[in-house]
Every structure is written in structure tokens, then in C-alpha cells.
Design an enzyme around this catalytic site. Sequence first.
Site, PDB file in Angstrom:
ATOM      1  N   ASP A 135      39.836  57.863  42.008  1.00  0.00           N
ATOM      2  CA  ASP A 135      40.863  58.298  43.319  1.00  0.00           C
ATOM      3  C   ASP A 135      41.720  56.709  42.819  1.00  0.00           C
ATOM      4  OD1 ASP A 135      38.861  56.592  44.385  1.00  0.00           O
ATOM      5  OD2 ASP A 135      39.677  57.155  46.242  1.00  0.00           O
TER       6      ASP A 135
ATOM      7  N   GLU B  22      29.453  45.001  44.346  1.00  0.00           N
ATOM      8  CA  GLU B  22      30.032  44.731  43.483  1.00  0.00           C
ATOM      9  C   GLU B  22      29.300  43.217  43.463  1.00  0.00           C
ATOM     10  OE1 GLU B  22      30.726  45.100  45.684  1.00  0.00           O
ATOM     11  OE2 GLU B  22      33.841  46.785  45.223  1.00  0.00           O
TER      12      GLU B  22
HETATM   13  N1  UDP Z   1      32.204  59.473  44.410  1.00  0.00           N
HETATM   14  C1  UDP Z   1      30.915  60.189  43.766  1.00  0.00           C
HETATM   15  N2  UDP Z   1      29.871  61.380  44.923  1.00  0.00           N
HETATM   16  C2  UDP Z   1      30.226  61.293  46.240  1.00  0.00           C
HETATM   17  C3  UDP Z   1      31.115  59.771  46.351  1.00  0.00           C
HETATM   18  C4  UDP Z   1      32.313  58.969  45.851  1.00  0.00           C
HETATM   19  O1  UDP Z   1      30.723  60.167  42.263  1.00  0.00           O
HETATM   20  O2  UDP Z   1      29.638  61.524  47.257  1.00  0.00           O
HETATM   21  C5  UDP Z   1      32.301  59.003  43.419  1.00  0.00           C
HETATM   22  C6  UDP Z   1      34.442  59.040  43.860  1.00  0.00           C
HETATM   23  O3  UDP Z   1      34.667  60.060  43.020  1.00  0.00           O
HETATM   24  C7  UDP Z   1      34.842  57.364  43.393  1.00  0.00           C
HETATM   25  C8  UDP Z   1      34.379  56.181  43.859  1.00  0.00           C
HETATM   26  O4  UDP Z   1      32.347  57.726  43.185  1.00  0.00           O
HETATM   27  O5  UDP Z   1      35.091  57.581  41.695  1.00  0.00           O
HETATM   28  C9  UDP Z   1      34.059  55.951  44.774  1.00  0.00           C
HETATM   29  O6  UDP Z   1      33.663  56.893  45.706  1.00  0.00           O
HETATM   30  P1  UDP Z   1      35.136  56.416  46.662  1.00  0.00           P
HETATM   31  O7  UDP Z   1      36.295  56.792  45.890  1.00  0.00           O
HETATM   32  O8  UDP Z   1      35.366  57.649  47.497  1.00  0.00           O
HETATM   33  O9  UDP Z   1      34.937  55.250  47.261  1.00  0.00           O
HETATM   34  P2  UDP Z   1      36.097  53.845  48.051  1.00  0.00           P
HETATM   35  O10 UDP Z   1      37.173  54.577  47.477  1.00  0.00           O
HETATM   36  O11 UDP Z   1      35.509  54.659  49.763  1.00  0.00           O
HETATM   37  O12 UDP Z   1      35.611  53.046  47.704  1.00  0.00           O
HETATM   38 MN    MN Z   2      38.034  54.933  45.667  1.00  0.00          MN
END
Ligand code: UDP
Ligand code: MN
Length: 303
Positions: free
Chosen positions: A161, A249
Site C-alpha cells: 500500500d 524492523e
Molecule cells: N498484510 C498481510 N496480511 C494481513 C495484513 C497485512 O499480508 O492480514 C500485508 C499488507 O498487504 C502489507 C503488509 O502486510 O503489504 C503490511 O500491512 P499494512 O500495510 O496493513 O500495515 P501498516 O501500513 O499498518 O504497517
Molecule cells: Mn501499509
Amino acid sequence: MGEIHLRPRQIIIIVVIFVVIILFITNTRQNCEFPKYYRSSARKDDLPTIFAITPTYYRPVQKAELTRLSHVVMLVPNVHWIIVEDADHTSSLVTNLLQRAGLVERSTQLSAKTPTQFKLQGKDPNWSKPRGVEQRNAALRWIRENTSKDDRGVVYFMDDDNAYSVELFEEMNKIQAERVGVWPVGLVGGLMVEKPILNNENIVTGFNAAWRPERPFPLDMAGFAISLDLLHKRPEAVFSFEVERGYQESEILRHVTVLKELQPLANLCKEVLVWHTRTEKPKLTEEEKLRKAGKSSFDGIEV
Ligand code: UDP
Ligand code: MN
């Protein structure tokens, strides 16, 4: 030798044709020209392979997110894109997308489902559960099995995203052997930009993070990439479900580097080339009404 005599009309016609050709050439050049940073990387053949790892899961915006990302990958010829779906099986949605983008040859499609006890429940306002752990680890396993310690490569965690500039990958090409490159990330941790802090000698001494600054490496997943040889040297470097929120990280980085060894990139960390954007969940109230009536707006259409 006989002289060629041209009439004034003929001279005008020749000049006009000449001008049209010149205009045509300069015009097409302008249309086809890529930015300088891109042209320089497209020409080199000694670039490392950038393994870009994308965890992804099914939701209404998934195809839109991955389409956006695929266009970045298409522009950077030395990226190998590893998409890991949070599911029991890989999907035709992702397979089709890779095919249509012409990325089959330089991508790997995997699946690794998040164990149910770690799965996000409903809205999860606290972001309490780690996301992408199982998927990133599956990709790391694949990389360790399919490359050797002597291959030149860089590993980057490219969530589906965020917004990425092509220029970011140009920076990753500069990562030295056994080093971790770092750079600023926009719109994260409650700040406009979260970035490494450098001293007079351009050595990283810390980060400007406001959220949990006590973390060993208080930076976002999008803000670093690891030289491939380090992952072979340190097989224990993986992500973990056991660590606190915000510590993924630090969890991987603590195995492979120390603060002062980080390699500052993106014009000594003065440029933002990646943004931690988050896509709004679409309102599908009308779709829900249709569904209850046994109908749908997208019968037979992949959205
Ligand atoms: N993701 C996933 N399974 C889940 C939730 C998230 O594979 O149940 C993936 C999501 O598509 C993204 C990454 O893990 O590539 C990080 O998730 P997100 O962007 O929701 O996290 P944030 O932006 O809060 O760090
Ligand atoms: Mn994200």
C-alpha cells in the site's frame, strides 16, 4: 561536371521537408525520453538484483494496490518481485496481474498464510497484531534457497500500500556488500518524515522518530534494504510474532548490522523517495445490499 540548378520553389520544398524531419525527431525524442536517473540505470548491466518482497492479502483494493506497484517494478529492470499472498494458495488474480505486466520471468508468486492466532480481528484499532511476518519470512526462505552468498543482491520489504518512486531503486543499487542502506520515509510515525540522523562524517547516529524512539532501530520497514550477502551470513535474521508492535524492523536488523554501519542514501537522507501511505477502505454499502439480494455488480469481472 554538370551543375544542379534548383528553382526557388524546389528550394522552399526541400527546406520545409528538412524542418519537418527535424521537428519530428526532436518531438519523438522528448516523448520517449525517461528521466536521467532512470536512463543511467537502464544502461548498466552490472546492477545487483533487487529482491522486492511484497506481502499481500485479499481485500477489495488489492488489485488496485498491486497494479500500482507493478508499474514501478516494470520500470526497474533489475527488480525481482516476490509476492507472498496471505492465503492457503496463490491466486489467479496475482498470476494474471504478473502476466499482463510482463513480469512472469522476474517475479515469484508464493503463498504463506498467517496462523489463525495472529490473524487480525475486525477493525483492530490498535494494530496490535504484526502484519506480513509469515509472508516476509517465506520470501526470505525462498531467497536463501534460491541465491548464493556470492550473488550480488539487495533485499527490500515493499508493502503493497505504500507509494514508491523509481528513484528509490536507483539508491538501492548503491548499497555496498555486507551493508544495510537507509533513507527517509514520508508520512509515518506521526511525522511528515521519519529519517536517519547523520553526524559531520555522514555516519548514522540515530533517527528522528517520535513514536517509540527507544527502539534499537526506530525506522519503518520501507526505510531500509539489506545486502543479500548479510542474509546468507546471518541465517537467523528473520521476523518474529513474539516481538512487540513496532519492533519487526529492529528484530531483523539487530542480526545483520549496527547503527554506525548503516549506509545513508537518498542524498545523505535529505530526500523522500517513499511514502507510508495507507489506502482508505472503500465503502461498499450498495454492494452489500446487492449481495443480500443475491446479486452483485461484478459478476464475472475481476475488480
Ligand atoms: N498484510 C498481510 N496480511 C494481513 C495484513 C497485512 O499480508 O492480514 C500485508 C499488507 O498487504 C502489507 C503488509 O502486510 O503489504 C503490511 O500491512 P499494512 O500495510 O496493513 O500495515 P501498516 O501500513 O499498518 O504497517
Ligand atoms: Mn501499509
